[in-house]
Scaffold this motif. Sequence first.
Motif, PDB file in Angstrom:
ATOM      1  N   ASP A   1      -4.535  -1.966   0.538  1.00 58.34           N
ATOM      2  CA  ASP A   1      -4.300  -1.942  -0.778  1.00 58.34           C
ATOM      3  C   ASP A   1      -3.044  -1.538  -1.114  1.00 58.34           C
ATOM      4  O   ASP A   1      -2.497  -0.418  -0.897  1.00 58.34           O
ATOM      5  N   PRO A   2      -2.260  -2.667  -1.790  1.00 55.40           N
ATOM      6  CA  PRO A   2      -0.796  -2.412  -2.086  1.00 55.40           C
ATOM      7  C   PRO A   2      -0.865  -1.101  -3.099  1.00 55.40           C
ATOM      8  O   PRO A   2       0.252  -0.345  -3.049  1.00 55.40           O
ATOM      9  N   ARG A   3      -1.657  -0.679  -3.794  1.00 55.53           N
ATOM     10  CA  ARG A   3      -1.724   0.430  -4.484  1.00 55.53           C
ATOM     11  C   ARG A   3      -1.821   1.890  -3.795  1.00 55.53           C
ATOM     12  O   ARG A   3      -1.391   2.757  -4.364  1.00 55.53           O
ATOM     13  N   GLY A   4      -2.374   1.831  -2.702  1.00 55.18           N
ATOM     14  CA  GLY A   4      -2.412   2.773  -1.560  1.00 55.18           C
ATOM     15  C   GLY A   4      -3.876   3.365  -1.512  1.00 55.18           C
ATOM     16  O   GLY A   4      -4.614   2.743  -1.947  1.00 55.18           O
ATOM     17  N   ARG A   5      -4.062   4.260  -0.659  1.00 53.03           N
ATOM     18  CA  ARG A   5      -5.361   4.378  -0.270  1.00 53.03           C
ATOM     19  C   ARG A   5      -6.079   5.233  -1.463  1.00 53.03           C
ATOM     20  O   ARG A   5      -5.644   5.970  -1.977  1.00 53.03           O
ATOM     21  N   ILE A   6      -7.387   4.821  -1.418  1.00 57.67           N
ATOM     22  CA  ILE A   6      -8.186   5.239  -2.564  1.00 57.67           C
ATOM     23  C   ILE A   6      -8.402   6.981  -2.618  1.00 57.67           C
ATOM     24  O   ILE A   6      -8.679   7.556  -3.554  1.00 57.67           O
TER      25      ILE A   6
ATOM     26  N   ASP B   1      -1.229  -4.408 -12.334  1.00 61.09           N
ATOM     27  CA  ASP B   1      -1.062  -5.759 -11.557  1.00 61.09           C
ATOM     28  C   ASP B   1       0.137  -6.026 -11.151  1.00 61.09           C
ATOM     29  O   ASP B   1       0.686  -6.578 -10.062  1.00 61.09           O
ATOM     30  N   ALA B   2       1.250  -6.261 -11.978  1.00 60.97           N
ATOM     31  CA  ALA B   2       2.637  -6.546 -11.874  1.00 60.97           C
ATOM     32  C   ALA B   2       3.211  -5.637 -10.749  1.00 60.97           C
ATOM     33  O   ALA B   2       3.967  -6.216  -9.893  1.00 60.97           O
ATOM     34  N   VAL B   3       3.015  -4.534 -11.055  1.00 60.56           N
ATOM     35  CA  VAL B   3       3.572  -3.344  -9.870  1.00 60.56           C
ATOM     36  C   VAL B   3       2.941  -3.326  -8.469  1.00 60.56           C
ATOM     37  O   VAL B   3       3.854  -3.434  -7.496  1.00 60.56           O
ATOM     38  N   ALA B   4       1.563  -3.624  -8.659  1.00 61.55           N
ATOM     39  CA  ALA B   4       0.978  -3.699  -7.329  1.00 61.55           C
ATOM     40  C   ALA B   4       1.438  -5.028  -6.658  1.00 61.55           C
ATOM     41  O   ALA B   4       1.676  -5.055  -5.484  1.00 61.55           O
ATOM     42  N   ASP B   5       1.763  -5.999  -7.282  1.00 61.01           N
ATOM     43  CA  ASP B   5       2.118  -7.344  -6.861  1.00 61.01           C
ATOM     44  C   ASP B   5       3.706  -6.982  -6.170  1.00 61.01           C
ATOM     45  O   ASP B   5       3.958  -7.606  -5.079  1.00 61.01           O
ATOM     46  N   ALA B   6       4.180  -6.413  -7.172  1.00 64.01           N
ATOM     47  CA  ALA B   6       5.736  -6.249  -6.501  1.00 64.01           C
ATOM     48  C   ALA B   6       5.503  -5.190  -5.353  1.00 64.01           C
ATOM     49  O   ALA B   6       6.712  -5.424  -4.324  1.00 64.01           O
ATOM     50  N   LYS B   7       4.951  -4.266  -5.462  1.00 64.56           N
ATOM     51  CA  LYS B   7       4.710  -3.613  -4.224  1.00 64.56           C
ATOM     52  C   LYS B   7       4.331  -4.399  -2.827  1.00 64.56           C
ATOM     53  O   LYS B   7       4.747  -4.074  -1.890  1.00 64.56           O
ATOM     54  N   LEU B   8       3.285  -5.275  -3.037  1.00 69.25           N
ATOM     55  CA  LEU B   8       2.852  -6.034  -1.806  1.00 69.25           C
ATOM     56  C   LEU B   8       4.107  -7.076  -1.365  1.00 69.25           C
ATOM     57  O   LEU B   8       4.089  -6.957  -0.231  1.00 69.25           O
ATOM     58  N   HIS B   9       5.013  -7.364  -2.222  1.00 69.00           N
ATOM     59  CA  HIS B   9       6.022  -8.244  -1.649  1.00 69.00           C
ATOM     60  C   HIS B   9       7.141  -7.438  -1.146  1.00 69.00           C
ATOM     61  O   HIS B   9       8.281  -8.082  -0.921  1.00 69.00           O
TER      62      HIS B   9
END
Length: 458
Positions: free
Chosen positions: A144-149, A325-333
Amino acid sequence: MDDFWSGVGVDLHLEPDASAGRRTGLERALRDAVRDGRLAPGTRLPATRRLAAELGVSRGTAKAAYDQLIAEGYLTARQGSGTDVAALPLDGVSAAAGAPRARAPLFDLRPGSPDVGTFPAAAWLRALRRAIATAPSLAYDYGDPRGRIELRTALSGYLGRARGVLAPPERIVITSGYVQGLALLARVLDGGTFAMEDPGLPFHRDVVRRGGGRVVPLPVDERGACAGRLPSVEADAVVVTPAHQYPTGVTLHPERRRALTDWARARGGLIVEDDYDGEFRYDRQPVGALQGMAPGQVAYLGTASKTLGPALRLGWMVLPPHLVDAVADAKLHSDHHTESIGQLALAEMINSHAYDRHVRACRLRYRRRRDQLLGRLGARQSVRGVAAGLHALVEVPDEAKTLARAAEEGLAVGYLGEHWHTPGDGGRTQGLVVGYGTPRERVYPEALEALGRVLGSG
């Protein structure tokens, strides 16, 4: 002669000049590799028998090339220990290997780092072993781009009880440090205007600009960031260090905290809270995070860099719901996700309370250092920002002259002048930014003695 890769000891890439002859070509290729730094000092070379087989030359040719470079001082050999690359004098290495390094200071009181010698290696190793022993196999896959749960859940509890942050796991994004978090926000607020404290860290301003943001100064006085100035600069976001302003060390006044959150609600603006050393409060209960007053308007950024060490590259963002969601998408990319094993180890440390114990021990150690600093400088110096954190501001009448004396003593310190948005303006406070977290325990008293001599207090 064709390029080759050795399978013995190290992978060794050479391009011998076949036109010069087998032995001479091999000698030149090895000599050039040592000179330009591709073969570093101490590198173990393949045995002559294996080298000869890889190159398709006789063992005698390989041995003769080694012997010649040993005689020239490029290689060293001991009976039964193989052949290694020798350590050459700096002037024997070409410019391609790097320019000579500047001499390290005798005493380092620059701000920005903790005492990395106190890293809890044993506790980290225990946490790492437990984390690896219990980690699911998917922990080693892309995540997950947000990090480990596991870490987001552990941080949710820790930040709530230790910093007063409202941090549901689904609103936390793990980063490789504060800088990445700030860069992600700059990308998400594409082209937005960021009000940033003046004085403040120039590198952070550069991060915002490189992310597409525009930077405007927000003055800081003895009560912290001047929130009343925000309506006039028409900012979309404001970046503040409310617990311990960097570099002045002041704590944001309660009225200013309310003014900031009122501005964010009225303007629809974003407050970026840099809580870089909020755990280290010495004279009373730590000031709670600003995020607790306005969770929907504050992006809270924290990090393990000051509590554990910058090398771990572990930080976190607690975001307003509309930005997750926007930050997670930026992190993913950006990098897909932060490495997972360190996240699991930190989660284990937090859940076992080993992290709390380490922070408390560090708080006591740094308070002793703060007290030693104050005791050494005494009442003759104006020292500000000592209620918290890992640095203090020592006012001086002339930064340039003081820095020159510091250089003579072999003392490295920060200074206020490098932090202003517009350097060189007259009438501003001048001072040294003294970091008392950086030195190792054994050299800290000597560093303070050097500082005292520089400031003329001993």
